[in-house]
Design a protein around this motif. Structure first.
Motif, PDB file in Angstrom:
ATOM      1  N   ASN A   1      70.207  58.105  17.246  1.00  0.00           N
ATOM      2  CA  ASN A   1      69.449  57.039  18.218  1.00  0.00           C
ATOM      3  C   ASN A   1      68.667  57.779  19.505  1.00  0.00           C
ATOM      4  O   ASN A   1      69.155  57.695  20.058  1.00  0.00           O
ATOM      5  CB  ASN A   1      70.082  55.355  18.484  1.00  0.00           C
ATOM      6  N   LEU A   2      67.990  57.591  19.877  1.00  0.00           N
ATOM      7  CA  LEU A   2      67.106  58.524  20.710  1.00  0.00           C
ATOM      8  C   LEU A   2      66.054  58.167  21.167  1.00  0.00           C
ATOM      9  O   LEU A   2      65.099  59.022  22.242  1.00  0.00           O
ATOM     10  CB  LEU A   2      67.216  60.366  20.738  1.00  0.00           C
TER      11      LEU A   2
ATOM     12  N   SER B   1      64.153  58.859  18.675  1.00  0.00           N
ATOM     13  CA  SER B   1      65.358  58.133  17.530  1.00  0.00           C
ATOM     14  C   SER B   1      64.118  58.873  15.854  1.00  0.00           C
ATOM     15  O   SER B   1      63.229  58.662  15.910  1.00  0.00           O
ATOM     16  CB  SER B   1      65.208  56.653  17.179  1.00  0.00           C
TER      17      SER B   1
ATOM     18  N   SER C   1      73.605  61.383  19.997  1.00  0.00           N
ATOM     19  CA  SER C   1      72.962  60.127  21.099  1.00  0.00           C
ATOM     20  C   SER C   1      73.332  59.875  22.145  1.00  0.00           C
ATOM     21  O   SER C   1      72.187  59.794  23.683  1.00  0.00           O
ATOM     22  CB  SER C   1      72.980  58.968  20.255  1.00  0.00           C
TER      23      SER C   1
END
Ligand SMILES: NC(=O)c1ccc[n+]([C@@H]2O[C@H](COP(=O)([O-])OP(=O)(O)OC[C@H]3O[C@@H](n4cnc5c(N)ncnc54)[C@H](O)[C@@H]3O)[C@@H](O)[C@H]2O)c1
Length: 360
Positions: A7-8, A12, A227
């Motif tokens: 999750n970025l 992501s 993340s």
């Protein structure tokens, strides 16, 4: 197939894990190839071992074969690859696939980061080390004579396809080296995962029923850490925790002469030294050290020096490690299994630890 996510925000991406991940990837790429140019950069040894898969991919995109081995992770190869992409008409909208171990992932990832100021790329890791470590997290690099991974960029892939079937042809020693990184993941912050690895009747191997789950656990851990601290800028406790065993390990690698000890074998020895150092601070018990050493040994990893080592040279190389901050030694230590933390290291204690390890 198991799916994990990194999750970025806008960058992501999913990680697909299982024995059919390659087929799933080929299906997705068949669609993608209708609207964008694709190119695959692949390890020559992997191409030789998987002619059917190469044939399937080559119907969708050109495949550029790269000679197997660390030597290919060079500035020269980077330049040649960029020229080949240009000759193939790869443009800003195109995407690159990297199929191989950490060498191909790092090299092709760096090309993808730089070519036309960055194009999309996908990872198809084929070694255990690449699956548990290098294909996730977006670190890309090439080596220069002055040091390993000194030129690189953070460039996250758009997806990672981890097909466990590739591991069937991986030499046993390479598999064991990947196990060092997997055990490291459990030691950092997942004591339950460590317990699961410990309680397996037979150690992990290609085709083992726990393999995909173990990969998913390691990737989930790495995804959480990445993340929270993508570019390793946290002052403490961030992505740097993934370096458990690496500062001592890099010193082993350097003193042994690069190529004589596999990275994972050096990390295994580095983990042992981290524990010895932690024991000197009264942080970890003999019983816990015994459990970790026996898991490493069970997975064919060295817990004693695997070649002659020079303590002074090792300490010196630790001060030149990329992880050193303003000339200070930085170490990841253990307060117990699953409890890693980071702190400045004491050179005297580090020297005593290396002497203790060499004297085993
Ligand atoms: N980017 C990161 O975060 C990161 C993390 C850890 C390591 N690395 C880098 O990864 C590299 C090491 O990666 P590696 O251990 O995967 O090495 P590698 O890519 O050299 O692969 C090891 C050997 O296995 C062969 N091989 C690959 N897949 C195979 C398969 N399925 N069957 C048979 N043989 C196969 C290769 O040809 C090679 O000879 C180093 O350059 C290191 O710096 C990067």
């Amino acid at each position: 197939m198991i799916t994990e996510n990194v999750n970025l925000a806008g960058r992501s991406y999913p990680i697909f894990i299982g024995d059919n991940a390659f087929g799933f990837m080929a299906c997705q790429m068949r669609d993608t190839a209708k609207s964008r140019r694709l190119v695959c950069v692949a390890d020559s040894a992997v191409c030789a071992a998987y002619p059917d898969r190469v044939r399937e991919l080559s119907q969708l995109m050109p495949i550029i074969e790269i000679p197997a081995g660390e030597k290919s992770k060079s500035v020269e190869m980077f330049g040649q690859l960029c020229s080949k992409l240009a000759a193939l008409g790869i443009d800003r909208k195109s995407a690159l696939l990297a199929m191989g171990g950490g060498v191909i992932g790092d090299l092709a990832g760096f090309v993808a980061a730089a070519y036309m100021r960055g194009i999309d790329f996908y990872q198809i890791p084929t070694t255990l080390l690449a699956m548990v470590d290098s294909s996730v997290g977006g670190k890309t690099a090439v080596n220069i004579p002055e040091g390993k991974n000194l030129v690189g960029a953070f460039h996250q892939p758009k997806g990672v396809f981890m097909d466990t079937e590739f591991l069937g042809t991986l030499p046993k020693r390479e598999f064991a080296a990947g196990m060092a990184e997997l055990i490291k993941c459990s030691l950092i912050n997942d004591a339950e995962f460590f317990g699961e690895l410990e309680s397996l009747e037979t150690p992990l191997c290609a085709g083992h029923p726990f393999l995909s789950k173990a990969l998913a656990k390691a990737c989930a851990m790495k995804a959480r850490v990445v993340s929270a601290d993508e570019c390793e800028t946290a002052s403490s406790g961030g992505r740097a925790l993934l370096n458990l065993g690496h500062t001592f390990g890099h010193a082993v690698e350097k003193c042994a002469g690069y190529g004589n000890v596999l990275h994972g074998e050096a990390v295994s020895q580095g983990i042992v030294m981290c524990m010895m150092y932690s024991r000197r601070l009264g942080l970890i018990s003999d019983a816990e050290i015994g459990r970790v050493e026996s898991l490493l040994e069970k997975n064919s990893l060295p817990i004693r020096p695997s070649c002659p080592l020079d303590a002074a040279a090792m300490l010196d190389s630790m001060f030149h490690d990329k992880k050193t901050r303003s000339g200070k030694l930085r170490l990841v230590l253990l307060r117990g299994i699953g409890k890693a933390f980071e702190q400045d290291g004491d050179p005297d204690l580090a020297r005593k630890t290396i002497d203790e390890f060499i004297g085993r």
